[in-house]
Structures are given as structure tokens and as C-alpha cells.
Design a protein around this motif. Structure first.
Motif, PDB file in Angstrom:
ATOM      1  N   ASP A   4       0.790  -1.214   0.000  1.00  0.00           N
ATOM      2  CA  ASP A   4       0.000   0.000   0.000  1.00  0.00           C
ATOM      3  C   ASP A   4       0.827   1.271   0.000  1.00  0.00           C
ATOM      4  N   LYS A   5       2.124   1.186   0.272  1.00  0.00           N
ATOM      5  CA  LYS A   5       2.974   2.359   0.238  1.00  0.00           C
ATOM      6  C   LYS A   5       3.613   2.504  -1.138  1.00  0.00           C
ATOM      7  N   PRO A   6       3.909   3.736  -1.552  1.00  0.00           N
ATOM      8  CA  PRO A   6       4.568   3.925  -2.855  1.00  0.00           C
ATOM      9  C   PRO A   6       5.915   3.217  -2.908  1.00  0.00           C
ATOM     10  N   ILE A   7       6.220   2.631  -4.039  1.00  0.00           N
ATOM     11  CA  ILE A   7       7.518   2.004  -4.268  1.00  0.00           C
ATOM     12  C   ILE A   7       8.075   2.479  -5.601  1.00  0.00           C
ATOM     13  N   TRP A   8       9.373   2.390  -5.743  1.00  0.00           N
ATOM     14  CA  TRP A   8       9.990   2.675  -7.026  1.00  0.00           C
ATOM     15  C   TRP A   8       9.867   1.440  -7.916  1.00  0.00           C
ATOM     16  N   ALA A   9       9.283   1.642  -9.082  1.00  0.00           N
ATOM     17  CA  ALA A   9       9.103   0.560 -10.049  1.00  0.00           C
ATOM     18  C   ALA A   9       9.744   0.957 -11.373  1.00  0.00           C
ATOM     19  N   ILE A  10      10.279  -0.048 -12.062  1.00  0.00           N
ATOM     20  CA  ILE A  10      10.934   0.158 -13.358  1.00  0.00           C
ATOM     21  C   ILE A  10      10.042  -0.433 -14.446  1.00  0.00           C
ATOM     22  N   GLY A  11       9.759   0.348 -15.470  1.00  0.00           N
ATOM     23  CA  GLY A  11       8.994  -0.141 -16.608  1.00  0.00           C
ATOM     24  C   GLY A  11       9.885  -0.311 -17.824  1.00  0.00           C
ATOM     25  N   CYS A  12       9.703  -1.420 -18.553  1.00  0.00           N
ATOM     26  CA  CYS A  12      10.527  -1.741 -19.719  1.00  0.00           C
ATOM     27  C   CYS A  12       9.621  -2.026 -20.914  1.00  0.00           C
ATOM     28  N   MET A  13       9.950  -1.410 -22.056  1.00  0.00           N
ATOM     29  CA  MET A  13       9.098  -1.565 -23.233  1.00  0.00           C
ATOM     30  C   MET A  13       9.935  -1.642 -24.502  1.00  0.00           C
ATOM     31  N   SER A  14       9.669  -2.643 -25.316  1.00  0.00           N
ATOM     32  CA  SER A  14      10.195  -2.709 -26.671  1.00  0.00           C
ATOM     33  C   SER A  14       8.983  -2.648 -27.593  1.00  0.00           C
ATOM     34  N   GLY A  15       8.843  -1.538 -28.306  1.00  0.00           N
ATOM     35  CA  GLY A  15       7.591  -1.260 -29.010  1.00  0.00           C
ATOM     36  C   GLY A  15       7.514  -1.854 -30.403  1.00  0.00           C
ATOM     37  N   THR A  16       6.392  -1.582 -31.067  1.00  0.00           N
ATOM     38  CA  THR A  16       6.143  -2.167 -32.381  1.00  0.00           C
ATOM     39  C   THR A  16       7.033  -1.575 -33.465  1.00  0.00           C
ATOM     40  N   SER A  17       7.703  -0.459 -33.191  1.00  0.00           N
ATOM     41  CA  SER A  17       8.670   0.058 -34.165  1.00  0.00           C
ATOM     42  C   SER A  17       9.932  -0.789 -34.197  1.00  0.00           C
ATOM     43  N   SER A  83      21.760   2.741 -12.132  1.00  0.00           N
ATOM     44  CA  SER A  83      21.116   4.053 -12.124  1.00  0.00           C
ATOM     45  C   SER A  83      19.623   3.959 -11.833  1.00  0.00           C
ATOM     46  N   PHE A  84      19.062   2.747 -11.960  1.00  0.00           N
ATOM     47  CA  PHE A  84      17.653   2.535 -11.644  1.00  0.00           C
ATOM     48  C   PHE A  84      17.531   1.943 -10.242  1.00  0.00           C
ATOM     49  N   ARG A  85      16.654   2.562  -9.440  1.00  0.00           N
ATOM     50  CA  ARG A  85      16.565   2.177  -8.025  1.00  0.00           C
ATOM     51  C   ARG A  85      15.366   1.271  -7.736  1.00  0.00           C
ATOM     52  N   GLY A  86      14.607   0.883  -8.745  1.00  0.00           N
ATOM     53  CA  GLY A  86      13.362   0.167  -8.534  1.00  0.00           C
ATOM     54  C   GLY A  86      13.523  -1.187  -7.880  1.00  0.00           C
ATOM     55  N   SER A  87      12.537  -1.561  -7.089  1.00  0.00           N
ATOM     56  CA  SER A  87      12.502  -2.877  -6.455  1.00  0.00           C
ATOM     57  C   SER A  87      11.485  -3.794  -7.142  1.00  0.00           C
ATOM     58  N   LEU A  88      10.975  -3.351  -8.288  1.00  0.00           N
ATOM     59  CA  LEU A  88       9.992  -4.120  -9.053  1.00  0.00           C
ATOM     60  C   LEU A  88      10.155  -3.739 -10.513  1.00  0.00           C
TER      61      LEU A  88
END
Length: 370
Positions: A4-17, A83-88
Motif C-alpha cells: 500500500d505504500k509507494p515504491i519505485w518501479a521500473i517499466g521496460c518496453m520494446s515497441g512495435t517500431s 542508475s535505476f533504483r526500482g525494487s519491481l
């Protein structure tokens, strides 16, 4: 990890281009966005890109899939630095094939492998539950767009436009309390964004894309041909609806008699008008359009959109967001929602029977130092 508390999350995307992997991080509880962090883009070299393009249209078990998976994991591992601090991690992978009419889609990239490589819990396979509920499995970013509209303090309807390989629109009414509330969201793929122009440039000039829209900006639109392209049955379908990147590739054959410049101009105008056509499906005209994705760097396309759309268009960069990383950030946000058991799609965004909850969660079997 608190649910329920905010966390640092990392998003990764390889797009259709299929030009790059985008990565971004944000601090969120899966509802409110508190802060944005670092972001980066890693381009595929020619060899890796060729491997991915060779696998387009493949399904699990096809011969080309294993090599494509290797490429995806390699570049993600190279980019996920200290450089990314995310735990998810929210890991989309690379879409190779999308067939919503038959309830199937294929994103290559195994989240368990990435979790093991990075030592970080990874959420992936975001589309499956939605499709089990009869949804299109796309687009997946609208709930994130709803949160961004709240973050920006939007008080009237706003539209988010993603200009990746395929273009999609999300109409957001941030006055509603939740993204799944009736009247909060309308979303769908509109048609091509960069994929046709990129393919034209590769086949005719050897370039991967039309840098800045210089080629299309120097050509003339074939209005007769454009009129025929706009008669495609897809445009008459009511949303929700989604597309495979190859859906409009047939239009390139119709360009064979045109010069490179005129073909590029016609395709750029095709993109702009097909996006504008989508606005007729919205409950109200938005106050503005916030555009992101690689297409925002095509000045000619942005000029055409400014003329075609019924509202002012601005880039995500101009409102303090990241134009290139916005879609990647969405998967970090959605990963937190999955962890908290919150829905990530709803009937007005994908056509699923009810709000869809869940994706695969992979925890590392071995934690490595980062």
C-alpha cells in the motif's frame, strides 16, 4: 515490499517500431503517481533488429522465437544498470504477433529469466488475463494515462496519443474517481503511426526512419490514393479495437508508382487523418492532446496532426513528462497495480467482460548483486 505504500518501479518496453528498448522508473502506489525518476533508451543494432524483424508474425514454438528472446533479454540486461533504483520491474517484452479476433497475442521475453538475471521481482505477460475475459489485450496504457491526468491536475477531458509503430488514443475524464468507472476512459488503436513510413524508408532508402520528417515534408500527398486507404474496414469499427503492426502493410504496394517523397507524404497524411478519424468515438472534445512515442520527433507528422486534430496537440516533454519513455513507464505503474491486486484494463479500454486483474509475477530464484 509493502502493498500500500509507494515504491519505485521500473517499466521496460520494446515497441512495435522495433527500434529500441525504453526504460523508465516512477514512484507509485499503483494509484497515485508521486514522482518520476531516471529513464533511458537503448537502440537495437542492425544485427539484433534483423533478428527481431525476422521473427515478426511468429507464435510460441516457431523457429525464430528463441533468437528473438535472446536479443530481448540481452538488451534489457545491458540497460538495467545501477542508475535505476526500482525494487519491481514491469516487463512488456516484444510483441511479435497480435490476433485479437482469435483471442491470441504473442510477446516474446520471459519474465522469470529477467527476474533471475537482475535479482528483482518482475511482472510480465500483462495481456493474457484481459484476453481470457474477451478483451483485445490492447491497448494497455490507459489506466496509466488516467493516473497521469490526475498527476497533471487535468480538470477537463484530455487525450493521450501514442505514436509508436501503431498509433493509439486514450480519452481520459480524470473527474471520475477510478479508471474503471463508467465514463472515465475510452481507448483504442487508430491505425499506423511510424511502422509504414519506417518500412517505406527501409525498402527504398536503407534508412530505418524518416529523420525529422524531412522526406515526407518534401513530398506531395496523392489524395486519390489516400482516399482509398481511408476506406479500410478497420476505420468503420467501433472501439474497443486493436491492431497487429502488419495490418496496413498492404498499403505499401499501392505506393510503388510514387516517388519516395510523395509516398512518405501520403503515408504521413494517412497516419494523421486516421488518428483524427478516431476522435469521433469520444464522448466530448478534449481540452488538449498529449503526444508521446517516436513519432513526436517527426516534425512533418506533428505539423499534419496539428492541422487535422480538433484540439491543441502538445508533446509529453512539453508538460514535464518523457515522450520516449512514457509507454515504458506505464508498465512500471501496471506492475505495482498487479502486485496490489488492482485491475489493469476494463471494458471501455479493451472490451473485456469486466475489469481484468492479474499478470504473471516472477520472483528471482537467485538474487545477484546489482
Amino acid at each position: 515490499m509493502s502493498k500500500d505504500k509507494p515504491i519505485w518501479a521500473i517499466g521496460c518496453m520494446s515497441g512495435t517500431s522495433m527500434d529500441a528498448v525504453d526504460i523508465g522508473e516512477l514512484l507509485t502506489d499503483g494509484e497515485r503517481i508521486e514522482e518520476f525518476g531516471n529513464s533511458s533508451m537503448g537502440f537495437y543494432d542492425a544485427e539484433r533488429r534483423a533478428i527481431l524483424e525476422a521473427a515478426v508474425g511468429s507464435w510460441p514454438g516457431d523457429e525464430s522465437v528463441a533468437e528473438a528472446e535472446r536479443v530481448i533479454l540481452e538488451l534489457h540486461e545491458e540497460m538495467l544498470t545501477d542508475s535505476f533504483r526500482g525494487s519491481l520491474i514491469g516487463f512488456h517484452g516484444q510483441t511479435l504477433a497480435h490476433d485479437p479476433d482469435n483471442g491470441r497475442t504473442h510477446q516474446v521475453g520471459n519474465g522469470q529469466d529477467l527476474a533471475d538475471l537482475m535479482g528483482i521481482t518482475t511482472v510480465w505477460d500483462f495481456r493474457a488475463r484481459d484476453m481470457e475475459l474477451g478483451g483485445q489485450g490492447a491497448p494497455l496504457t490507459p489506466f496509466f494515462h488516467f493516473a497521469i491526468a490526475k498527476y497533471l491536475g487535468e480538470t477537463s477531458p484530455v487525450v493521450f496519443l501514442n505514436l509508436g509503430g501503431i498509433a493509439n488514443l486514450t480519452w481520459v475524464n480524470a473527474a471520475e474517481p477510478l479508471p474503471e468507472a463508467p465514463g472515465a476512459l475510452v481507448a483504442f488503436d487508430t491505425g499506423p503511426a511510424n511502422t509504414l513510413i519506417d518500412s517505406l524508408m527501409q525498402s527504398r532508402s536503407g534508412s530505418f526512419y524518416d529523420h525529422g520528417g524531412r522526406v515526407s515534408g518534401s513530398g506531395e500527398v496523392d489524395e486519390e490514393l489516400l482516399s482509398e486507404l481511408m476506406k479500410a474496414p478497420y476505420f468503420s469499427l467501433a472501439p474497443p479495437k486493436s491492431l497487429d503492426r502488419s495490418h496496413f502493410m498492404y498499403s505499401l504496394d499501392a505506393m510503388a508508382h510514387l516517388s519516395l517523397e510523395d509516398a512518405a507524404a501520403t503515408l504521413a497524411e494517412f497516419t494523421a487523418r486516421s488518428i483524427a478519424e478516431g476522435f469521433r468515438h469520444f464522448p466530448a472534445v478534449p481540452s488538449r492532446v498529449i503526444a508521446s512515442g517516436g513519432g513526436v520527433y517527426n516534425k512533418d507528422l506533428m505539423r499534419r496532426l496539428a492541422y487535422a486534430l480538433p484540439a491543441e496537440i502538445v508533446t509529453a516533454d512539453s508538460v514535464g513528462l518523457s515522450s520516449f519513455a512514457l509507454e515504458a513507464l506505464a508498465f512500471g505503474y501496471l506492475a505495482v497495480r498487479v502486485l496490489r491486486g488492482l485491475p489493469i484494463t476494463c471494458p471501455s479500454t479493451t472490451g473485456c467482460a469486466k475489469p481484468a486483474v492479474g499478470a504473471r509475477i516472477s520472483r528471482p530464484s537467485e538474487t545477484r548483486d546489482r
